[in-house]
Motif scaffolding. Structure first.
Motif, PDB file in Angstrom:
ATOM      1  N   PRO A 170       0.822  -1.216   0.000  1.00  0.00           N
ATOM      2  CA  PRO A 170       0.000   0.000   0.000  1.00  0.00           C
ATOM      3  C   PRO A 170       0.856   1.266   0.000  1.00  0.00           C
ATOM      4  N   THR A 171       0.347   2.281  -0.687  1.00  0.00           N
ATOM      5  CA  THR A 171       1.022   3.584  -0.763  1.00  0.00           C
ATOM      6  C   THR A 171      -0.016   4.656  -0.498  1.00  0.00           C
ATOM      7  N   TYR A 172       0.355   5.624   0.309  1.00  0.00           N
ATOM      8  CA  TYR A 172      -0.529   6.771   0.498  1.00  0.00           C
ATOM      9  C   TYR A 172       0.168   8.034  -0.009  1.00  0.00           C
ATOM     10  N   LYS A 173      -0.531   8.788  -0.837  1.00  0.00           N
ATOM     11  CA  LYS A 173      -0.022  10.067  -1.331  1.00  0.00           C
ATOM     12  C   LYS A 173      -0.786  11.180  -0.624  1.00  0.00           C
ATOM     13  N   ARG A 174      -0.073  12.017   0.053  1.00  0.00           N
ATOM     14  CA  ARG A 174      -0.696  13.056   0.861  1.00  0.00           C
ATOM     15  C   ARG A 174      -1.402  14.109   0.001  1.00  0.00           C
ATOM     16  N   SER A 175      -2.336  14.801   0.631  1.00  0.00           N
ATOM     17  CA  SER A 175      -2.979  15.949  -0.007  1.00  0.00           C
ATOM     18  C   SER A 175      -1.980  17.095  -0.102  1.00  0.00           C
ATOM     19  N   ARG A 176      -2.375  18.150  -0.754  1.00  0.00           N
ATOM     20  CA  ARG A 176      -1.477  19.289  -0.952  1.00  0.00           C
ATOM     21  C   ARG A 176      -1.043  19.907   0.371  1.00  0.00           C
ATOM     22  N   THR A 177      -1.964  19.997   1.327  1.00  0.00           N
ATOM     23  CA  THR A 177      -1.572  20.577   2.616  1.00  0.00           C
ATOM     24  C   THR A 177      -0.698  19.612   3.409  1.00  0.00           C
ATOM     25  N   GLY A 178      -0.811  18.341   3.152  1.00  0.00           N
ATOM     26  CA  GLY A 178       0.101  17.356   3.721  1.00  0.00           C
ATOM     27  C   GLY A 178      -0.278  16.854   5.099  1.00  0.00           C
ATOM     28  N   ASN A 179      -1.094  17.615   5.823  1.00  0.00           N
ATOM     29  CA  ASN A 179      -1.412  17.198   7.183  1.00  0.00           C
ATOM     30  C   ASN A 179      -2.905  17.323   7.467  1.00  0.00           C
ATOM     31  N   ALA A 180      -3.702  17.106   6.430  1.00  0.00           N
ATOM     32  CA  ALA A 180      -5.153  17.106   6.611  1.00  0.00           C
ATOM     33  C   ALA A 180      -5.556  15.883   7.434  1.00  0.00           C
ATOM     34  N   LEU A 181      -6.770  15.917   7.956  1.00  0.00           N
ATOM     35  CA  LEU A 181      -7.244  14.789   8.765  1.00  0.00           C
ATOM     36  C   LEU A 181      -7.100  13.467   8.005  1.00  0.00           C
ATOM     37  N   VAL A 182      -7.435  13.484   6.720  1.00  0.00           N
ATOM     38  CA  VAL A 182      -7.362  12.236   5.949  1.00  0.00           C
ATOM     39  C   VAL A 182      -5.916  11.775   5.818  1.00  0.00           C
ATOM     40  N   ASP A 183      -4.987  12.718   5.706  1.00  0.00           N
ATOM     41  CA  ASP A 183      -3.563  12.349   5.645  1.00  0.00           C
ATOM     42  C   ASP A 183      -3.143  11.671   6.943  1.00  0.00           C
ATOM     43  N   ARG A 184      -3.544  12.275   8.036  1.00  0.00           N
ATOM     44  CA  ARG A 184      -3.145  11.734   9.336  1.00  0.00           C
ATOM     45  C   ARG A 184      -3.781  10.366   9.565  1.00  0.00           C
ATOM     46  N   ALA A 185      -5.039  10.221   9.159  1.00  0.00           N
ATOM     47  CA  ALA A 185      -5.730   8.941   9.368  1.00  0.00           C
ATOM     48  C   ALA A 185      -5.074   7.832   8.542  1.00  0.00           C
ATOM     49  N   ALA A 186      -4.830   8.104   7.256  1.00  0.00           N
ATOM     50  CA  ALA A 186      -4.263   7.063   6.383  1.00  0.00           C
ATOM     51  C   ALA A 186      -2.843   6.707   6.822  1.00  0.00           C
ATOM     52  N   VAL A 187      -2.060   7.713   7.149  1.00  0.00           N
ATOM     53  CA  VAL A 187      -0.673   7.448   7.560  1.00  0.00           C
ATOM     54  C   VAL A 187      -0.665   6.670   8.875  1.00  0.00           C
ATOM     55  N   HIS A 188      -1.561   7.030   9.777  1.00  0.00           N
ATOM     56  CA  HIS A 188      -1.641   6.324  11.057  1.00  0.00           C
ATOM     57  C   HIS A 188      -1.981   4.839  10.843  1.00  0.00           C
ATOM     58  N   VAL A 189      -2.981   4.595  10.001  1.00  0.00           N
ATOM     59  CA  VAL A 189      -3.400   3.206   9.754  1.00  0.00           C
ATOM     60  C   VAL A 189      -2.243   2.404   9.149  1.00  0.00           C
ATOM     61  N   LEU A 190      -1.551   2.982   8.175  1.00  0.00           N
ATOM     62  CA  LEU A 190      -0.458   2.247   7.533  1.00  0.00           C
ATOM     63  C   LEU A 190       0.702   2.033   8.512  1.00  0.00           C
ATOM     64  N   ARG A 191       0.997   3.055   9.273  1.00  0.00           N
ATOM     65  CA  ARG A 191       2.112   2.978  10.222  1.00  0.00           C
ATOM     66  C   ARG A 191       1.894   1.883  11.257  1.00  0.00           C
TER      67      ARG A 191
END
Ligand code: ZN
Length: 435
Positions: free
Chosen positions: A258-279
């Motif tokens: 799996p790969t997650y590509k962050r949104s432009r702001t980089g630290n949106a809620l969805v970025d944090r959620a996806a990165v947390h789940v993968l981590r």
């Protein structure tokens, strides 16, 4: 707490998604026309779908909705009348948006309109010409070299006429009007990972969520790449402020990690959620920063919109040799990978759905957990994860921190933090933040 039913029957849902990809594979899709319409019709057999038709010539942001393209047949016949290329064998044989042609020509003239990949001689490349009027064929380089000189009959029975651009939405109403946008392109012809995997996963995800009590409302977009998201953005300005999170679904069926590509702001809620789940998945994965290329995140994350939209995929576009060729076929994707991707999506959305904030009702000193049955019975052994999760939740539930904040700060899986919050709330030590 929202229950997104994370424990899916991987074999069954994986098979369903793969079967749907198989069903859609032969259809010749493009950014407009009957191929995408037929694809949307079949999605609509599975989930509630509102199909929208936008006329050719409509001005959408800096673009114009193009003429509608349809194709009925295409072939090349050699000097002996043998079909050496037949569109019916593979939809990639014709350059998408090819103008009609009906002509006889020499091999050297024909070659100017034939695309191959000399370094991958056994595959058909995917080629498009949406915004330049031309025609062309794609074929295996090794087959092109075998063609004899002589007069070739070339026919593309296509039309480029005023019509419509077609896209579709599936809207699932949740408790709030705040929206999660799930977007996938459905404009590629017979290409499995870079198209059908995303369509199959988004359809399955919508079907899964519609049987669920949801906090957010979900808007699934099935659109042609680039022009579809530009059209949707141009026509749906009033919806944009409600989008709190979004994911572009693509390349979710290959066997890569799996790969997650962050949104432009980089630290949106969805970025944090996806990165947390993968981590916290304990398995190999990648997190990429935003770049203004890829899929429709380019449009959602253009500076004027700057929506909190990332992309959750497996192997990114262009990073696998089969990309944009006939080798990105049904063998290249697997039911297991599709099911695994669906599970990562559900876990990410589960974080969004359950990222509540609580208030510690006994914040002066540590409340006595033991008398409430919330402390491990034997002291002196150090704090296990269950106790640590409870202590973190109590300490940070000051009204400012949500459960994802706490999970990040404690460096613990969201599930454990959520379970702790539930136990503490049940024990009367925690109440939901009201505002
Ligand atoms: Zn593509």
């Amino acid at each position: 707490m929202r229950d997104l039913r994370l424990e899916i029957d991987a074999r069954s849902v994986g098979d369903q998604m793969l079967k749907f990809a198989e069903e859609l594979y032969p259809i010749c899709r493009s950014i407009t026309g009957d191929g995408i319409r037929e694809t949307l019709r079949r999605i609509g057999e599975r989930i509630p779908l509102e199909v929208c038709e936008v006329p050719s010539g409509t001005q959408v942001l800096d673009w114009t909705v193009p003429l509608e393209w349809n194709i009925r047949d295409a072939y090349i016949e050699d000097p002996h009348g043998q079909r050496v290329i037949d569109f019916r064998d593979h939809s990639l044989h014709v350059v998408s948006y090819s103008a009609p042609v009906d002509a006889t020509m020499s091999l050297s003239e024909l070659k100017e309109h034939v695309h191959t990949l000399p370094d991958k001689p056994d595959v058909i490349p995917y080629r498009t010409s949406y915004y330049n009027k031309t025609w062309g064929f794609s074929m295996q380089d090794e087959r092109l070299h075998g063609l004899p000189d002589g007069a070739y009959t070339v026919r593309i029975d296509s039309s480029l006429e005023p019509g419509n651009l077609t896209y579709a939405e599936c809207y699932l109403a949740g408790e709030t009007d705040d929206e999660v946008l799930i977007s996938c392109h459905c404009c590629h012809p017979s290409i499995a990972n870079d198209n059908l995997s995303g369509i199959a996963l988004a359809t399955q995800l919508a079907d899964h969520l519609r049987a669920t009590s949801l906090r957010y409302s979900y808007r699934f977009l099935f659109i042609p790449g680039t022009i579809g998201s530009i059209t949707w953005l141009a026509l749906n300005g009033e919806a944009l402020g409600r989008i709190k999170a979004g994911l572009v679904v693509t390349c979710v069926g290959d066997r890569g990690d799996p790969t997650y590509k962050r949104s432009r702001t980089g630290n949106a809620l969805v970025d944090r959620a996806a990165v947390h789940v993968l981590r916290h998945s304990g398995r190999p994965h990648r997190v990429l920063d935003f770049s203004p290329f890829g899929y429709d995140e380019r449009q959602y994350c253009s500076p004027g919109f700057n929506l909190p939209v990332g992309s959750l995929m497996r192997t990114p576009n262009g990073e696998y040799p089969e990309y944009h060729t006939s080798a990105d076929d049904l063998e290249f994707i697997s039911a297991d990978a599709l099911a695994d991707s669906l599970s990562v999506y559900l876990r990410t959305l589960d974080v969004l759905e359950n990222d509540n904030a609580y208030v510690n009702l006994s914040p002066m000193g540590e409340p006595q957990l033991g008398k409430r049955g919330l402390y491990p019975p034997t002291g002196g052994q150090g704090a296990g994860p269950e106790l640590m999760a409870r202590l973190w939740v109590l300490n940070l539930s000051d009204g400012d921190h949500g459960l994802l904040d706490i999970a990040e700060r404690a460096d613990m899986p969201f599930d454990e933090i959520r379970t702790a919050a539930k136990a503490l709330a049940d024990g009367g030590l925690l109440a939901p933040r009201t505002s």
